[in-house]
Design a protein around this motif. Sequence first.
Motif, PDB file in Angstrom:
ATOM      1  N   ALA A  85      11.764   2.600  14.588  1.00 48.94           N
ATOM      2  CA  ALA A  85      12.218   1.213  14.591  1.00 48.94           C
ATOM      3  C   ALA A  85      11.883   0.512  13.276  1.00 48.94           C
ATOM      4  N   ALA A  86      10.774   0.913  12.654  1.00 44.27           N
ATOM      5  CA  ALA A  86      10.336   0.282  11.408  1.00 44.27           C
ATOM      6  C   ALA A  86      10.846   1.006  10.166  1.00 44.27           C
ATOM      7  N   GLY A  87      11.437   2.209  10.343  1.00 46.92           N
ATOM      8  CA  GLY A  87      11.863   2.983   9.181  1.00 46.92           C
ATOM      9  C   GLY A  87      10.707   3.618   8.435  1.00 46.92           C
ATOM     10  N   ILE A  88       9.647   3.986   9.158  1.00 44.88           N
ATOM     11  CA  ILE A  88       8.457   4.599   8.565  1.00 44.88           C
ATOM     12  C   ILE A  88       8.395   6.058   9.017  1.00 44.88           C
ATOM     13  N   PRO A  89       8.177   7.026   8.122  1.00 43.88           N
ATOM     14  CA  PRO A  89       8.089   8.434   8.547  1.00 43.88           C
ATOM     15  C   PRO A  89       6.922   8.657   9.508  1.00 43.88           C
ATOM     16  N   ALA A  90       7.153   9.466  10.546  1.00 48.68           N
ATOM     17  CA  ALA A  90       6.117   9.818  11.518  1.00 48.68           C
ATOM     18  C   ALA A  90       5.883  11.312  11.472  1.00 48.68           C
ATOM     19  N   ILE A  91       4.604  11.715  11.539  1.00 51.86           N
ATOM     20  CA  ILE A  91       4.215  13.120  11.558  1.00 51.86           C
ATOM     21  C   ILE A  91       3.341  13.336  12.782  1.00 51.86           C
ATOM     22  N   VAL A  92       3.706  14.286  13.633  1.00 45.45           N
ATOM     23  CA  VAL A  92       2.917  14.515  14.847  1.00 45.45           C
ATOM     24  C   VAL A  92       2.492  15.971  14.945  1.00 45.45           C
ATOM     25  N   PHE A  93       1.227  16.176  15.330  1.00 44.82           N
ATOM     26  CA  PHE A  93       0.662  17.497  15.574  1.00 44.82           C
ATOM     27  C   PHE A  93       0.532  17.677  17.079  1.00 44.82           C
ATOM     28  N   LEU A  94       1.211  18.691  17.624  1.00 44.70           N
ATOM     29  CA  LEU A  94       1.189  18.935  19.063  1.00 44.70           C
ATOM     30  C   LEU A  94       0.624  20.319  19.359  1.00 44.70           C
ATOM     31  N   PRO A  95      -0.166  20.458  20.421  1.00 44.22           N
ATOM     32  CA  PRO A  95      -0.622  21.799  20.834  1.00 44.22           C
ATOM     33  C   PRO A  95       0.535  22.581  21.436  1.00 44.22           C
ATOM     34  N   ALA A  96       0.806  23.762  20.922  1.00 44.30           N
ATOM     35  CA  ALA A  96       1.970  24.540  21.354  1.00 44.30           C
ATOM     36  C   ALA A  96       1.893  24.884  22.839  1.00 44.30           C
ATOM     37  N   ARG A  99       0.842  -1.203   0.000  1.00 44.22           N
ATOM     38  CA  ARG A  99       0.000   0.000   0.000  1.00 44.22           C
ATOM     39  C   ARG A  99       0.882   1.261   0.000  1.00 44.22           C
ATOM     40  N   PRO A 100       0.501   2.293  -0.761  1.00 45.53           N
ATOM     41  CA  PRO A 100       1.324   3.511  -0.851  1.00 45.53           C
ATOM     42  C   PRO A 100       1.114   4.436   0.353  1.00 45.53           C
ATOM     43  N   ILE A 101       1.508   3.977   1.521  1.00 52.10           N
ATOM     44  CA  ILE A 101       1.391   4.782   2.743  1.00 52.10           C
ATOM     45  C   ILE A 101       2.688   5.553   2.923  1.00 52.10           C
ATOM     46  N   ALA A 102       2.604   6.876   2.866  1.00 49.28           N
ATOM     47  CA  ALA A 102       3.807   7.707   2.942  1.00 49.28           C
ATOM     48  C   ALA A 102       4.323   7.873   4.366  1.00 49.28           C
ATOM     49  N   GLY A 103       3.449   7.742   5.335  1.00 49.91           N
ATOM     50  CA  GLY A 103       3.845   7.914   6.721  1.00 49.91           C
ATOM     51  C   GLY A 103       2.664   7.693   7.637  1.00 49.91           C
ATOM     52  N   VAL A 104       2.900   7.853   8.940  1.00 41.37           N
ATOM     53  CA  VAL A 104       1.859   7.685   9.953  1.00 41.37           C
ATOM     54  C   VAL A 104       1.785   8.976  10.758  1.00 41.37           C
ATOM     55  N   GLY A 105       0.569   9.468  10.998  1.00 43.31           N
ATOM     56  CA  GLY A 105       0.406  10.741  11.683  1.00 43.31           C
ATOM     57  C   GLY A 105      -0.518  10.648  12.877  1.00 43.31           C
ATOM     58  N   CYS A 106      -0.333  11.563  13.819  1.00 42.48           N
ATOM     59  CA  CYS A 106      -1.215  11.615  14.983  1.00 42.48           C
ATOM     60  C   CYS A 106      -1.272  13.031  15.532  1.00 42.48           C
ATOM     61  N   ALA A 107      -2.373  13.341  16.199  1.00 37.99           N
ATOM     62  CA  ALA A 107      -2.460  14.483  17.095  1.00 37.99           C
ATOM     63  C   ALA A 107      -2.168  13.948  18.490  1.00 37.99           C
ATOM     64  N   PRO A 142       9.641  12.737  20.328  1.00 39.71           N
ATOM     65  CA  PRO A 142       9.470  12.612  18.878  1.00 39.71           C
ATOM     66  C   PRO A 142      10.568  13.337  18.096  1.00 39.71           C
ATOM     67  N   ILE A 143      11.069  14.432  18.642  1.00 41.87           N
ATOM     68  CA  ILE A 143      12.168  15.133  17.974  1.00 41.87           C
ATOM     69  C   ILE A 143      13.387  14.218  17.894  1.00 41.87           C
ATOM     70  N   ALA A 144      13.729  13.577  19.000  1.00 38.25           N
ATOM     71  CA  ALA A 144      14.898  12.705  19.027  1.00 38.25           C
ATOM     72  C   ALA A 144      14.736  11.500  18.112  1.00 38.25           C
ATOM     73  N   ASN A 145      13.514  11.013  17.963  1.00 31.30           N
ATOM     74  CA  ASN A 145      13.273   9.844  17.111  1.00 31.30           C
ATOM     75  C   ASN A 145      13.107  10.190  15.639  1.00 31.30           C
ATOM     76  N   GLY A 146      13.276  11.470  15.278  1.00 31.10           N
ATOM     77  CA  GLY A 146      13.289  11.850  13.871  1.00 31.10           C
ATOM     78  C   GLY A 146      11.939  12.131  13.262  1.00 31.10           C
ATOM     79  N   ALA A 147      10.899  12.306  14.075  1.00 36.25           N
ATOM     80  CA  ALA A 147       9.572  12.599  13.529  1.00 36.25           C
ATOM     81  C   ALA A 147       9.506  14.035  13.013  1.00 36.25           C
ATOM     82  N   THR A 148       8.567  14.282  12.111  1.00 35.18           N
ATOM     83  CA  THR A 148       8.230  15.644  11.712  1.00 35.18           C
ATOM     84  C   THR A 148       7.244  16.181  12.738  1.00 35.18           C
ATOM     85  N   VAL A 149       7.673  17.191  13.509  1.00 34.87           N
ATOM     86  CA  VAL A 149       6.876  17.698  14.623  1.00 34.87           C
ATOM     87  C   VAL A 149       6.318  19.073  14.263  1.00 34.87           C
ATOM     88  N   LEU A 150       4.991  19.183  14.252  1.00 37.97           N
ATOM     89  CA  LEU A 150       4.317  20.450  13.991  1.00 37.97           C
ATOM     90  C   LEU A 150       3.698  20.947  15.289  1.00 37.97           C
TER      91      LEU A 150
END
Length: 523
Positions: free
Chosen positions: A245-256, A222-230, A267-275
């Motif tokens: 651990a799986a080599g899958i891009p992670a995207i996280v939305f955090l309340p400032a 399946r063409p899944i580009a990454g996994v995201g969460c709030a 998440p920063i240390a684990n290489g996620a894209t943090v918004l």
Amino acid sequence: MAATTTTHAPSLSFLLSHPHSAAPQLRLRPSPHHRLRCATDAAAAPAAPAKHRRPADENIREEAARHRAPSNDFSAWYEPFPPGPDGDPHERYSLDEIVYRSSSGGLLDVRHDMAALARHPGSYWRDLFDSRVGRTTWPYGSGVWSKKEFVLPGIHPDHIVSLFEGNSNLFWAERLGRDHLGGMKDLWVKHCGISHTGSFKDLGMTVLVSQVNRLRRAPLSRPIAGVGCASTGDTSAALSAYCAAAGIPAIVFLPANRISLEQLIQPIANGATVLSLDTDFDGCMRLIREVTAELPIYLANSLNSLRLEGQKTAAIEILQQFDWEVPDWIIVPGGNLGNIYAFYKGFEMCRALGLVDRLPRLVCAQAANANPLYRYYKSGWTQFQPQVAEPTFASAIQIGDPVSVDRAVVALKATNGIVAEATEEELMNAMSLADRTGMFACPHTGVALAALFKLREDRTIGPNDRTVVVSTAHGLKFSQSKIDYHDKKIEDMACKYANPPVSVKADFGAVMDVLKKRLKGKL
């Protein structure tokens, strides 16, 4: 004549920013007599049978594949939750479909082929699960995947992404129960916060990321580009670690500015894209739903019911740790409310399949500043009203419009459950008092403990009731709240159990004066 002593309490913030040099290491050496005795004992002991280690060029996945039993006939799928009277009774979806809502827009639930599982008696499952505890055999060394047949029975072990989560400590809170809760003799704390990323969220994330790993790999591809969460912090930490651990891009939305620095750095240390977004959790949740509807990003929030399959294993683990005896009460902090339902699912599955014969009563504990379920409960379940959650030290449950409210209601009604609340002062005092007995609790555990204090005070919970408080995260993730409490820097809070450090001159007389005051009546 003794020197005049002046003492004052420096702030913890000051001490942490001006650490002293490290103390010298004390190294203990065994005595010659001890070494001789050990050598004699070793010589006298019978030789242990030789163990055949796997070949040096083989990892534990490959070793497990050599010993793998034939695949079973157990299965699971998605169904609408709850089954509606007007819905399609045959509506179901494969777990390999990317779907988060039913055709009517409601939640989905993972359902298992209970008839197939019931072909084995409860004693079979108890013995099987017990045989896997504490092993390194892939993937059963995990507290989640040791119950694989009850979680994702169809997934291939090579697709599983595990950090050997679970198997968390269940400890007897002897002094807290005896000295502060009216002589409770059977009080226990399930410390889910000692899992890999410091919270119970690991239990669900290993399942979700494993399924995504399966979807991305052949033959499904399946063409899944990454996994995201709030996230309010812990979900993003767990998602980022397992995706890394799986080599899958992670995207996280955090309340400032609404989560702890310890949670933010994970998440920063684990290489996620943090918004970092200028909104609360509910605003982040709305945005991640919109984004995942437009981009090939897999949604990881508890709207996705896969995570609950992993989280329910904490309930099964509690039963194991009590030798398959059912406790009387389970107290769980509640925010987005998936976890209280997950505990119910775990207990109910074990009851239905004959591993145990009854259910415990569940208590969902909410912070008073974010208590929509509590208000719903107090209204007699007549009308649910979302709210704008106010700031709370229990930041991970600062949620005013929980996704899993209907799931929580099912769990509480089925177990004759209770919803309780705790003010900010109550939860911080409960946390700090527990710390005085040897714990290092997070504020969310403080919410559950404050609920316990109230239920003991009104005699709902008896002194001999076996009670388990679920500690959902590690206290180290919320150190600033403890610093502020012990510095007495929290506005409008007495901080009853504050224990600030005492600054003393490096002088024997001064030190003795302080210690005599502190130990008055104990010397």
